[in-house]
Design a protein around this motif. Sequence first.
Motif, PDB file in Angstrom:
ATOM      1  N   UNK A 168       7.576   4.166  -2.006  1.00 61.38           N
ATOM      2  CA  UNK A 168       8.524   4.401  -0.911  1.00 61.38           C
ATOM      3  C   UNK A 168       8.630   5.890  -0.585  1.00 61.38           C
ATOM      4  N   UNK A 169       8.202   6.732  -1.502  1.00 62.17           N
ATOM      5  CA  UNK A 169       8.221   8.179  -1.270  1.00 62.17           C
ATOM      6  C   UNK A 169       7.360   8.553  -0.056  1.00 62.17           C
ATOM      7  N   UNK A 176       7.981  16.245   2.692  1.00 56.66           N
ATOM      8  CA  UNK A 176       7.315  16.772   1.498  1.00 56.66           C
ATOM      9  C   UNK A 176       6.183  17.719   1.865  1.00 56.66           C
ATOM     10  N   UNK A 177       5.436  17.376   2.911  1.00 57.45           N
ATOM     11  CA  UNK A 177       4.343  18.243   3.353  1.00 57.45           C
ATOM     12  C   UNK A 177       4.877  19.580   3.857  1.00 57.45           C
ATOM     13  N   UNK A 178       6.037  19.552   4.508  1.00 59.05           N
ATOM     14  CA  UNK A 178       6.679  20.779   4.973  1.00 59.05           C
ATOM     15  C   UNK A 178       6.986  21.694   3.787  1.00 59.05           C
ATOM     16  N   UNK A 215      -0.254   5.662  -3.333  1.00 59.79           N
ATOM     17  CA  UNK A 215       0.705   6.717  -3.005  1.00 59.79           C
ATOM     18  C   UNK A 215       0.214   8.074  -3.499  1.00 59.79           C
ATOM     19  N   UNK A 216      -0.353   8.101  -4.702  1.00 62.23           N
ATOM     20  CA  UNK A 216      -0.923   9.348  -5.219  1.00 62.23           C
ATOM     21  C   UNK A 216      -1.999   9.849  -4.269  1.00 62.23           C
ATOM     22  N   UNK A 217      -2.855   8.942  -3.829  1.00 68.36           N
ATOM     23  CA  UNK A 217      -3.949   9.325  -2.937  1.00 68.36           C
ATOM     24  C   UNK A 217      -3.434   9.885  -1.622  1.00 68.36           C
ATOM     25  N   UNK A 218      -2.438   9.233  -1.023  1.00 62.70           N
ATOM     26  CA  UNK A 218      -1.923   9.696   0.267  1.00 62.70           C
ATOM     27  C   UNK A 218      -1.176  11.019   0.142  1.00 62.70           C
ATOM     28  N   UNK A 219      -0.436  11.196  -0.934  1.00 61.71           N
ATOM     29  CA  UNK A 219       0.254  12.467  -1.148  1.00 61.71           C
ATOM     30  C   UNK A 219      -0.762  13.595  -1.321  1.00 61.71           C
TER      31      UNK A 219
END
Length: 354
Positions: A168-169, A176-178, A215-219
């Motif tokens: 959900x993050x 987060x990218x900001x 999620x790890x991959x997308x982050x």
Amino acid sequence: MAIEKGRGATVNGESQRFNLPQRSVDGDWLDLAMQEGALPRLRTEVTVERPRTIIARNASPDIGFDRSINAYRGCEHGCIYCYARPSHAYHDLSPGLDFETKLFAKPDAAALLRAELGRKNYSVAPIAMGTNTDPYQPIEKDWRITQQVLEVLVETRHPTFITTKSDRILRDIDLLADLARDNLVAVMLSVTTLDPKVARTLEPRAPHPERRLEAIAQLAQAGIPVTANMSPIIPAINDHEIESVVARVAAAGARDVNYILVRLPHEVAPLFRAWLDAHHPDRAAKVMAIIRNLRGGRDNDPNFGSRMRGQGVWADLIRSRFVKARRKAGFGDERLTLRTDLFHPPEGAQPRLF
């Protein structure tokens, strides 16, 4: 033993540490429920909590931060091993099923944070989220308290560490990218097991392991520093997966991976024993024997330092395997340090210099 489907704890006994009155279900209600065929499923209840402050402080030498924010109390993920379960006893609630069904939300968290960050004597250091409850547990979908806190951190350019086991993050990936562009955030995603059958009982309402890897991959693809945590490692339950978990999180793009051995403080020990009896009766005695070996002959070791590392031959073996798995996966000794020099108080909190 009746097991509540979709929940982690198999029992809901009151804590014995504070001499709390014991609760029992009304007999007439039970008779009626049995006549109708089954007990009704437990529903998640959320109570609004209005604290005066939102930043909690700690001085533990085992933890790499001195302040944290918990938007919620209790956690619907229902992880049977959660060391935070005993905290529910302070509210006259059970660390068992109550911890995962009777939750507290703090909707004033963002406003309280703005006020605390605006104090003249505030000294900047990374704020951790996800220390005593998962900031992205299911109720965050509707309450959005973690998101509101993140918005304040983005506004003030304040550094933060976030720990979660939920994909959900990704909803907040833009925020987060900001922060990541200025080296103001680091995310740690927990991957306890790759086996969905184990995950369904060990952490029943947490996202599927594959969703966490995605999620790890997308982050990582978004430029957000993300590490993985195999937490906890439980002997004879998931320790055989050390090498495969490390390899998968590396392939997904994690910058590093760490682990924590299972901890069973206070009421967690009997809850965990009951879970073993319900789901792994064939190896329950073996699991607890190894845990006691790790913990100096006890169910739990509360001492600083050793409580995270364990002791004895089993602790040494797990540590050795993990080190080798990290090396094989290509992980180095990188240590991420977040910036603190970009912080400025919230608008309106105090006069700006420029």
